[in-house]
Scaffold this motif. Sequence first.
Motif, PDB file in Angstrom:
ATOM      1  N   ASN A 176     -13.804   8.939  -0.520  1.00  0.00           N
ATOM      2  CA  ASN A 176     -12.378   8.718  -0.758  1.00  0.00           C
ATOM      3  C   ASN A 176     -12.161   8.716  -2.268  1.00  0.00           C
ATOM      4  O   ASN A 176     -12.531   7.781  -2.954  1.00  0.00           O
ATOM      5  CB  ASN A 176     -11.982   7.370  -0.124  1.00  0.00           C
ATOM      6  CG  ASN A 176     -10.561   6.939  -0.447  1.00  0.00           C
ATOM      7  OD1 ASN A 176     -10.281   5.754  -0.563  1.00  0.00           O
ATOM      8  ND2 ASN A 176      -9.657   7.872  -0.597  1.00  0.00           N
ATOM      9  N   GLY A 192       0.809  -1.217   0.000  1.00  0.00           N
ATOM     10  CA  GLY A 192       0.000   0.000   0.000  1.00  0.00           C
ATOM     11  C   GLY A 192       0.840   1.264   0.000  1.00  0.00           C
ATOM     12  O   GLY A 192       0.417   2.292   0.521  1.00  0.00           O
ATOM     13  N   ILE A 249      -7.976  11.092  10.642  1.00  0.00           N
ATOM     14  CA  ILE A 249      -9.309  10.498  10.485  1.00  0.00           C
ATOM     15  C   ILE A 249      -9.780   9.912  11.825  1.00  0.00           C
ATOM     16  O   ILE A 249     -10.910  10.153  12.264  1.00  0.00           O
ATOM     17  CB  ILE A 249      -9.290   9.398   9.392  1.00  0.00           C
ATOM     18  CG1 ILE A 249      -8.836   9.983   8.057  1.00  0.00           C
ATOM     19  CG2 ILE A 249     -10.666   8.755   9.240  1.00  0.00           C
ATOM     20  CD1 ILE A 249      -8.518   8.944   6.980  1.00  0.00           C
ATOM     21  N   ASP A 256     -11.265  12.114   1.913  1.00  0.00           N
ATOM     22  CA  ASP A 256      -9.905  11.568   2.014  1.00  0.00           C
ATOM     23  C   ASP A 256      -9.288  11.628   0.616  1.00  0.00           C
ATOM     24  O   ASP A 256      -9.677  10.882  -0.279  1.00  0.00           O
ATOM     25  CB  ASP A 256      -9.996  10.129   2.536  1.00  0.00           C
ATOM     26  CG  ASP A 256      -8.624   9.467   2.689  1.00  0.00           C
ATOM     27  OD1 ASP A 256      -7.641   9.969   2.115  1.00  0.00           O
ATOM     28  OD2 ASP A 256      -8.557   8.434   3.373  1.00  0.00           O
ATOM     29  N   LYS A 263      -4.045   8.909   8.674  1.00  0.00           N
ATOM     30  CA  LYS A 263      -4.812   7.952   9.484  1.00  0.00           C
ATOM     31  C   LYS A 263      -5.145   8.536  10.853  1.00  0.00           C
ATOM     32  O   LYS A 263      -6.256   8.384  11.355  1.00  0.00           O
ATOM     33  CB  LYS A 263      -3.963   6.688   9.644  1.00  0.00           C
ATOM     34  CG  LYS A 263      -4.716   5.454  10.029  1.00  0.00           C
ATOM     35  CD  LYS A 263      -3.779   4.247   9.895  1.00  0.00           C
ATOM     36  CE  LYS A 263      -4.533   2.947   9.840  1.00  0.00           C
ATOM     37  NZ  LYS A 263      -3.674   1.809   9.493  1.00  0.00           N
ATOM     38  N   TYR A 289     -11.702   2.656   7.809  1.00  0.00           N
ATOM     39  CA  TYR A 289     -12.809   3.562   8.182  1.00  0.00           C
ATOM     40  C   TYR A 289     -13.818   2.912   9.143  1.00  0.00           C
ATOM     41  O   TYR A 289     -14.127   3.494  10.189  1.00  0.00           O
ATOM     42  CB  TYR A 289     -13.570   4.072   6.951  1.00  0.00           C
ATOM     43  CG  TYR A 289     -12.790   4.838   5.918  1.00  0.00           C
ATOM     44  CD1 TYR A 289     -11.938   5.883   6.267  1.00  0.00           C
ATOM     45  CD2 TYR A 289     -12.932   4.539   4.560  1.00  0.00           C
ATOM     46  CE1 TYR A 289     -11.252   6.587   5.283  1.00  0.00           C
ATOM     47  CE2 TYR A 289     -12.242   5.238   3.587  1.00  0.00           C
ATOM     48  CZ  TYR A 289     -11.406   6.262   3.951  1.00  0.00           C
ATOM     49  OH  TYR A 289     -10.727   6.954   2.985  1.00  0.00           O
ATOM     50  N   ARG A 296       5.418   9.588   8.562  1.00  0.00           N
ATOM     51  CA  ARG A 296       4.175   9.773   9.312  1.00  0.00           C
ATOM     52  C   ARG A 296       3.739  11.240   9.428  1.00  0.00           C
ATOM     53  O   ARG A 296       3.604  11.777  10.530  1.00  0.00           O
ATOM     54  CB  ARG A 296       4.272   9.143  10.713  1.00  0.00           C
ATOM     55  CG  ARG A 296       4.686   7.689  10.743  1.00  0.00           C
ATOM     56  CD  ARG A 296       3.875   6.774   9.816  1.00  0.00           C
ATOM     57  NE  ARG A 296       2.442   6.776  10.065  1.00  0.00           N
ATOM     58  CZ  ARG A 296       1.546   6.960   9.075  1.00  0.00           C
ATOM     59  NH1 ARG A 296       1.909   7.184   7.825  1.00  0.00           N
ATOM     60  NH2 ARG A 296       0.269   6.928   9.353  1.00  0.00           N
TER      61      ARG A 296
HETATM   62  N1  PLP Z   1      -6.448   6.967   3.467  1.00  0.00           N
HETATM   63  C1  PLP Z   1      -6.364   5.953   2.573  1.00  0.00           C
HETATM   64  C2  PLP Z   1      -7.474   5.758   1.602  1.00  0.00           C
HETATM   65  C3  PLP Z   1      -5.251   5.095   2.570  1.00  0.00           C
HETATM   66  O1  PLP Z   1      -5.184   4.101   1.676  1.00  0.00           O
HETATM   67  C4  PLP Z   1      -4.240   5.304   3.534  1.00  0.00           C
HETATM   68  C5  PLP Z   1      -3.072   4.398   3.603  1.00  0.00           C
HETATM   69  O2  PLP Z   1      -3.045   3.313   3.060  1.00  0.00           O
HETATM   70  C6  PLP Z   1      -4.369   6.369   4.430  1.00  0.00           C
HETATM   71  C7  PLP Z   1      -5.480   7.176   4.376  1.00  0.00           C
HETATM   72  C8  PLP Z   1      -3.341   6.627   5.507  1.00  0.00           C
HETATM   73  O3  PLP Z   1      -2.263   7.385   5.054  1.00  0.00           O
HETATM   74  P1  PLP Z   1      -1.150   7.906   6.066  1.00  0.00           P
HETATM   75  O4  PLP Z   1       0.095   7.157   5.724  1.00  0.00           O
HETATM   76  O5  PLP Z   1      -1.014   9.375   5.769  1.00  0.00           O
HETATM   77  O6  PLP Z   1      -1.613   7.652   7.443  1.00  0.00           O
END
Ligand code: PLP
Length: 407
Positions: free
Chosen positions: A173, A41, A106, A206, A103, A130, A249
């Motif tokens: 998203n 990911g 959220i 998002d 993350k 989520y 992060r």
């Molecule tokens: N939102 C989505 C849709 C994601 O796929 C991810 C990570 O895989 C995140 C948020 C989190 O990203 P971050 O590394 O900024 O916490």
Amino acid sequence: MTTSIVAQRFKLIKSSPSMAAKARVDVLRAAGKQVVDFTIGEPDFATPEHIVQAGIAALMRGDTKYTASSGTPALKAAIVEKLARENGLQFSPAQIVVGCGAKQIIFNAFAASLEAGDEVVVPAPYWVSYPDMVAINGGTPVLVQCPQSTGFKLTPELLERSITSRTRWLVLNTPNNPTGAVYTGAELEALGAVLQSHPEVWLLTDEIYEHFVYGRARHVSPLKVAPYLAERTLIVNGVSKAYAMTGWRIGYGAGPVPLMQAISLLMSQSTTCPSAIGQCAAITALQGPQQCVSDAVALFRTRRDLMAGRLQAIPGIGCTVPDGAFYLFPSVAGLLGLADHNGAVMKNDVNVATFLLEAAGVASIDGSSYGMPNHLRLSFATSAGEIEEGCQRMLAAVTSLSHPQPV
Ligand code: PLP
């Protein structure tokens, strides 16, 4: 009698399936198995050097102390400038909060806003975190199936039907993980119109994959086409994906001041602040040359085309070409009912993912984990060589499946 030290509400959540899949791959590799990993990911390349240098400079300067909980003024200014430049949106620094990744923003937004039983509309397929983040904060995720026939997108009708008097948030998203669906301005406007008649519902948008759009697709920030939602919209974004900075992060939110203050308060009592060094590097990411982003997008586009083409050639796998993000979300419905050489029948997508891992050494994630069974999520954030190898292995494994013998 011993009572569990773990709080009851933890029964409502599970560990992230993508993190679990990654852990399985690590175990297999440690045991000497050659695994092609399509669960990734994150971009597979290093953080661009000018950004790394900014991190090193921060260390050498001594920018190694606590910062303000909601982020440094310099990073907030860079985010305000980014939102104006790239999204055409006007924010003040007081409307920005920086967190340990998107993350955390959220999670904290739900923690700061949900009362027990409040509902959060989450279109499925959804990013795995989520629903669990809603649940652990006392809310109820309302999962709305958005099938392939709607391009895996929420429609105004589906949205209208899912809103009740308890609805607190809609989560959008775009571009989407896991399907790669990208909402057009017109589609967002139509969803905005529904929200206009439900003034108590907030919008969490998002946009972490915003740069990863291909062909004619364009990322549109919902607020750009529905500015009347500004008083109840939280934009979530970050540097993880666009700048290959997942381990630094740093993510951020932009929205109404009272919500930003609540999120910041929570951070002050939990993580204190995001990494000072990461924040310095993020300023350079946002303000420095953006060529690294366009280069990454161009590379991902060729990988998307390569992998989609290879998957389309595998019988029983139905793969559409996504407009954004770096995942394919093919249907494996055509494989259900077939059996492997041991006679084990593929009953669902979890069986198919397990079969591919065991028979072909190809790691994927089942669509059920994203709220849509009979699909797999395959990441193309990996080299063309791995894509070729993994798809060849999948083809060989899938063609070895056969109709089960009647007993
Ligand atoms: N939102 C989505 C849709 C994601 O796929 C991810 C990570 O895989 C995140 C948020 C989190 O990203 P971050 O590394 O900024 O916490």
